[in-house]
Motif scaffolding. Structure first.
Motif, PDB file in Angstrom:
ATOM      1  N   MET A   1      -7.737 -27.928 -13.645  1.00  0.00           N
ATOM      2  CA  MET A   1      -7.321 -27.905 -12.205  1.00  0.00           C
ATOM      3  C   MET A   1      -5.857 -26.875 -12.069  1.00  0.00           C
ATOM      4  SD  MET A   1      -8.410 -28.559  -9.203  1.00  0.00           S
ATOM      5  CE  MET A   1      -8.032 -28.520  -7.386  1.00  0.00           C
ATOM      6  N   GLY A   2      -4.895 -26.924 -12.844  1.00  0.00           N
ATOM      7  CA  GLY A   2      -3.928 -26.177 -12.944  1.00  0.00           C
ATOM      8  C   GLY A   2      -4.362 -24.681 -12.882  1.00  0.00           C
ATOM      9  N   ARG A   3      -5.113 -24.388 -13.741  1.00  0.00           N
ATOM     10  CA  ARG A   3      -5.472 -22.880 -14.143  1.00  0.00           C
ATOM     11  C   ARG A   3      -6.160 -22.549 -12.897  1.00  0.00           C
ATOM     12  NH1 ARG A   3      -6.064 -21.186 -19.704  1.00  0.00           N
ATOM     13  NH2 ARG A   3      -4.873 -22.782 -20.945  1.00  0.00           N
ATOM     14  N   ILE A   4      -7.128 -23.336 -12.275  1.00  0.00           N
ATOM     15  CA  ILE A   4      -7.874 -22.936 -11.101  1.00  0.00           C
ATOM     16  C   ILE A   4      -6.933 -22.436  -9.862  1.00  0.00           C
ATOM     17  CG2 ILE A   4      -9.383 -23.458  -9.387  1.00  0.00           C
ATOM     18  CD1 ILE A   4     -10.916 -25.145 -11.695  1.00  0.00           C
ATOM     19  N   SER A   5      -5.792 -23.369  -9.617  1.00  0.00           N
ATOM     20  CA  SER A   5      -4.711 -23.351  -8.934  1.00  0.00           C
ATOM     21  C   SER A   5      -4.039 -22.022  -8.976  1.00  0.00           C
ATOM     22  CB  SER A   5      -3.967 -24.364  -8.783  1.00  0.00           C
ATOM     23  OG  SER A   5      -4.488 -25.529  -8.354  1.00  0.00           O
ATOM     24  N   VAL A   6      -3.725 -21.749 -10.265  1.00  0.00           N
ATOM     25  CA  VAL A   6      -2.845 -20.371 -10.433  1.00  0.00           C
ATOM     26  C   VAL A   6      -3.933 -19.248 -10.120  1.00  0.00           C
ATOM     27  CG1 VAL A   6      -1.834 -18.882 -12.150  1.00  0.00           C
ATOM     28  CG2 VAL A   6      -1.185 -21.364 -12.140  1.00  0.00           C
ATOM     29  N   VAL A   7      -4.921 -19.463 -10.457  1.00  0.00           N
ATOM     30  CA  VAL A   7      -5.882 -18.055 -10.339  1.00  0.00           C
ATOM     31  C   VAL A   7      -6.097 -17.831  -8.947  1.00  0.00           C
ATOM     32  CG1 VAL A   7      -8.248 -17.346 -10.275  1.00  0.00           C
ATOM     33  CG2 VAL A   7      -6.881 -18.173 -12.326  1.00  0.00           C
ATOM     34  N   ALA A   8      -6.441 -19.068  -8.003  1.00  0.00           N
ATOM     35  CA  ALA A   8      -6.633 -19.029  -6.661  1.00  0.00           C
ATOM     36  C   ALA A   8      -5.462 -18.468  -5.731  1.00  0.00           C
ATOM     37  CB  ALA A   8      -6.937 -20.574  -6.039  1.00  0.00           C
ATOM     38  N   GLY A   9      -4.042 -19.025  -6.369  1.00  0.00           N
ATOM     39  CA  GLY A   9      -2.880 -18.405  -5.537  1.00  0.00           C
ATOM     40  C   GLY A   9      -2.826 -17.086  -5.801  1.00  0.00           C
ATOM     41  N   ALA A  10      -3.058 -16.486  -6.979  1.00  0.00           N
ATOM     42  CA  ALA A  10      -2.800 -15.293  -7.444  1.00  0.00           C
ATOM     43  C   ALA A  10      -3.793 -14.358  -6.901  1.00  0.00           C
ATOM     44  CB  ALA A  10      -2.843 -14.958  -8.879  1.00  0.00           C
ATOM     45  N   PHE A  11      -5.014 -14.769  -6.571  1.00  0.00           N
ATOM     46  CA  PHE A  11      -6.127 -14.027  -5.779  1.00  0.00           C
ATOM     47  C   PHE A  11      -5.495 -13.852  -4.475  1.00  0.00           C
ATOM     48  CE2 PHE A  11     -10.022 -13.653  -3.465  1.00  0.00           C
ATOM     49  CZ  PHE A  11     -10.850 -12.687  -3.978  1.00  0.00           C
ATOM     50  N   LEU A  12      -5.400 -14.934  -3.772  1.00  0.00           N
ATOM     51  CA  LEU A  12      -4.662 -14.907  -2.072  1.00  0.00           C
ATOM     52  C   LEU A  12      -3.818 -13.720  -2.022  1.00  0.00           C
ATOM     53  CD1 LEU A  12      -4.736 -18.560  -0.920  1.00  0.00           C
ATOM     54  CD2 LEU A  12      -6.300 -16.637  -0.528  1.00  0.00           C
ATOM     55  N   TRP A  13      -2.914 -13.693  -3.044  1.00  0.00           N
ATOM     56  CA  TRP A  13      -1.732 -12.733  -3.058  1.00  0.00           C
ATOM     57  C   TRP A  13      -2.440 -11.341  -3.172  1.00  0.00           C
ATOM     58  CZ3 TRP A  13       1.569 -15.751  -7.492  1.00  0.00           C
ATOM     59  CH2 TRP A  13       2.442 -16.473  -6.882  1.00  0.00           C
ATOM     60  N   GLY A  14      -3.370 -11.208  -3.833  1.00  0.00           N
ATOM     61  CA  GLY A  14      -4.195  -9.925  -4.011  1.00  0.00           C
ATOM     62  C   GLY A  14      -4.822  -9.525  -2.647  1.00  0.00           C
ATOM     63  N   THR A  15      -4.916 -10.250  -1.846  1.00  0.00           N
ATOM     64  CA  THR A  15      -5.569  -9.940  -0.409  1.00  0.00           C
ATOM     65  C   THR A  15      -4.618  -9.569   0.524  1.00  0.00           C
ATOM     66  OG1 THR A  15      -5.410 -12.331   0.504  1.00  0.00           O
ATOM     67  CG2 THR A  15      -7.349 -11.715  -0.812  1.00  0.00           C
ATOM     68  N   LEU A  16      -3.298  -9.474   0.172  1.00  0.00           N
ATOM     69  CA  LEU A  16      -2.399  -8.917   1.159  1.00  0.00           C
ATOM     70  C   LEU A  16      -2.597  -7.506   1.751  1.00  0.00           C
ATOM     71  CD1 LEU A  16       0.382  -9.702   2.306  1.00  0.00           C
ATOM     72  CD2 LEU A  16       1.571  -8.400   0.095  1.00  0.00           C
ATOM     73  N   ALA A  17      -3.426  -6.697   1.002  1.00  0.00           N
ATOM     74  CA  ALA A  17      -3.559  -5.290   1.522  1.00  0.00           C
ATOM     75  C   ALA A  17      -4.563  -5.394   2.624  1.00  0.00           C
ATOM     76  CB  ALA A  17      -4.246  -4.656   0.448  1.00  0.00           C
ATOM     77  N   LEU A  18      -5.643  -6.362   2.818  1.00  0.00           N
ATOM     78  CA  LEU A  18      -6.284  -6.785   3.871  1.00  0.00           C
ATOM     79  C   LEU A  18      -5.397  -6.797   5.326  1.00  0.00           C
ATOM     80  CD1 LEU A  18      -8.896  -8.954   2.766  1.00  0.00           C
ATOM     81  CD2 LEU A  18      -9.317  -6.778   3.577  1.00  0.00           C
ATOM     82  N   PHE A  19      -4.441  -7.720   5.134  1.00  0.00           N
ATOM     83  CA  PHE A  19      -3.739  -8.057   6.333  1.00  0.00           C
ATOM     84  C   PHE A  19      -2.962  -6.570   6.723  1.00  0.00           C
ATOM     85  CE2 PHE A  19      -5.047 -11.937   4.420  1.00  0.00           C
ATOM     86  CZ  PHE A  19      -5.267 -12.775   5.621  1.00  0.00           C
ATOM     87  N   VAL A  20      -2.215  -6.128   5.782  1.00  0.00           N
ATOM     88  CA  VAL A  20      -1.158  -5.236   6.101  1.00  0.00           C
ATOM     89  C   VAL A  20      -1.998  -4.084   6.648  1.00  0.00           C
ATOM     90  CG1 VAL A  20      -0.023  -3.288   4.949  1.00  0.00           C
ATOM     91  CG2 VAL A  20       0.381  -5.718   4.026  1.00  0.00           C
ATOM     92  N   LYS A  21      -3.319  -3.436   6.080  1.00  0.00           N
ATOM     93  CA  LYS A  21      -4.037  -2.587   6.698  1.00  0.00           C
ATOM     94  C   LYS A  21      -4.326  -2.770   8.143  1.00  0.00           C
ATOM     95  CE  LYS A  21      -4.314   0.811   3.294  1.00  0.00           C
ATOM     96  NZ  LYS A  21      -3.757   2.292   3.373  1.00  0.00           N
ATOM     97  N   LYS A  22      -4.985  -3.965   8.339  1.00  0.00           N
ATOM     98  CA  LYS A  22      -5.297  -4.195   9.696  1.00  0.00           C
ATOM     99  C   LYS A  22      -4.171  -4.326  10.588  1.00  0.00           C
ATOM    100  CE  LYS A  22      -8.788  -5.472  12.144  1.00  0.00           C
ATOM    101  NZ  LYS A  22     -10.249  -4.386  12.261  1.00  0.00           N
ATOM    102  N   LEU A  23      -3.234  -4.788  10.128  1.00  0.00           N
ATOM    103  CA  LEU A  23      -2.139  -4.996  11.214  1.00  0.00           C
ATOM    104  C   LEU A  23      -1.356  -3.474  11.557  1.00  0.00           C
ATOM    105  CD1 LEU A  23      -0.111  -8.400  10.014  1.00  0.00           C
ATOM    106  CD2 LEU A  23      -1.363  -7.780  12.225  1.00  0.00           C
ATOM    107  N   SER A  24      -1.488  -2.661  10.384  1.00  0.00           N
ATOM    108  CA  SER A  24      -1.137  -1.416  10.585  1.00  0.00           C
ATOM    109  C   SER A  24      -1.855  -0.685  11.544  1.00  0.00           C
ATOM    110  CB  SER A  24      -0.933  -0.464   9.283  1.00  0.00           C
ATOM    111  OG  SER A  24      -0.128  -1.024   8.241  1.00  0.00           O
ATOM    112  N   SER A  25      -3.341  -0.798  11.675  1.00  0.00           N
ATOM    113  CA  SER A  25      -4.081  -0.316  12.470  1.00  0.00           C
ATOM    114  C   SER A  25      -3.932  -0.679  13.963  1.00  0.00           C
ATOM    115  CB  SER A  25      -5.521  -0.755  12.181  1.00  0.00           C
ATOM    116  OG  SER A  25      -5.871  -1.991  12.392  1.00  0.00           O
TER     117      SER A  25
END
Length: 294
Positions: A1-25
């Motif tokens: 479960m610990g490994r899954i949590s780390v991967v999930a958290g890091a994956f969410l960090w990777g989605t940051l570009a979606l929010f940045v690009k949309k808010l920039s628009s």
């Protein structure tokens, strides 16, 4: 479960570009987006902190405020601004890889200010990172074949700012736990930015979609990502977590290619491999050190 949590958290960090690009628009500047992120994170953390620690549970001493100024203004605010700016003037794929020069900067700054030993593995990782960044710069950006000097400097600045968090939080951890450091990092950042970047005035005239992305920025790639990663750290070794966290740039690259139709060229891929490999080199050293200390 610990490994899954780390991967999930890091994956969410990777989605940051979606929010940045949309808010920039929607017309928000990079600093306004930084203000949105730190303010949203702070507001989301307040009920969580009070439920866990109670009112007055997170005490701090005034003489230690420079720790939180360091983690907040010098690191979080600066690296977010540089990262968001790099995304908009270059590309997501190049920006995320230059951000991941952070571990090499950490190795250098730790040797200079924390008196940590500069080993041959760290030196190799730094050399790989420098080489990878140079290859990316030489390979160019997009079809123009050129990467602006300004874009490269700002992109590397995001990695430097990212590294500063490790240095200041390491110093602060001698007196405070991770939640206290995180909460005051975002609180001080928000208090310092809001008077100069009142994003809500612009947001008042925007549709509900803009508000949803604003809320999502503070929640998903910030608070939830941090909580998942922190929970995972309680169950896996730090070195293992740092390797698993490389899912973040991979996720960001996937988003750049699949959603924003960016192209990665041969030189950029080679530089990316070198930078990611440098993280594995440093993480392997940490794992070896942890085994010897056990």
């Amino acid at each position: 479960m610990g490994r899954i949590s780390v991967v999930a958290g890091a994956f969410l960090w990777g989605t940051l570009a979606l929010f940045v690009k949309k808010l920039s628009s929607f017309g928000f500047s990079e600093m306004e987006i930084v203000a949105i992120r730190v303010t949203g994170a702070c507001l989301c953390l307040i009920p969580f902190v009070f439920s866990v620690y109670g009112i007055g549970g997170l005490r701090w001493r005034m003489r230690h405020i420079w720790y939180f100024i360091g983690t907040g203004l010098f690191s979080i605010v600066f690296f977010n601004w540089a990262y968001f700016t790099a995304m908009n003037i270059m590309s997501i794929s190049l920006a995320v890889m230059l951000l991941y020069t952070g571990p090499a900067f950490v190795a250098i700054l730790s040797a200079l200010f924390l008196k940590e030993k500069m080993t041959w593995r760290k030196a190799l990782a730094i050399l790989m990172t420098v080489t990878g960044s140079a290859v990316i710069a030489i390979s160019g950006n997009g079809t123009t074949g050129q990467l602006s000097a300004l874009g490269l400097i700002i992109g590397l600045g995001s990695g430097f700012g990212y590294a500063l968090y490790s240095i200041f939080s390491k110093l602060a951890s001698k007196h405070y736990d991770s939640m206290t450091i995180t909460f005051y990092t975002f609180l001080i950042s928000a208090l310092c930015l809001l008077p100069f970047f009142p994003f809500w005035k612009k947001a008042a005239a925007l549709p509900l979609e803009a508000w949803l992305f604003m809320a999502g920025l503070g929640l998903f790639p910030t608070v939830i990502a941090y909580l998942l990663y922190t929970y995972g750290l309680m169950q896996v070794e730090t070195s293992t977590a740092s390797i698993l966290a490389t899912i973040e740039p991979i996720a960001a690259l996937m988003i750049a290619v699949l959603l924003f139709h960016e192209q990665l060229y041969g030189g950029q891929l080679a530089g990316t491999v070198l930078i990611l490999s440098s993280i594995f080199v440093i993480s392997y050293e940490k794992k070896q050190r942890d085994r010897l200390a056990a």
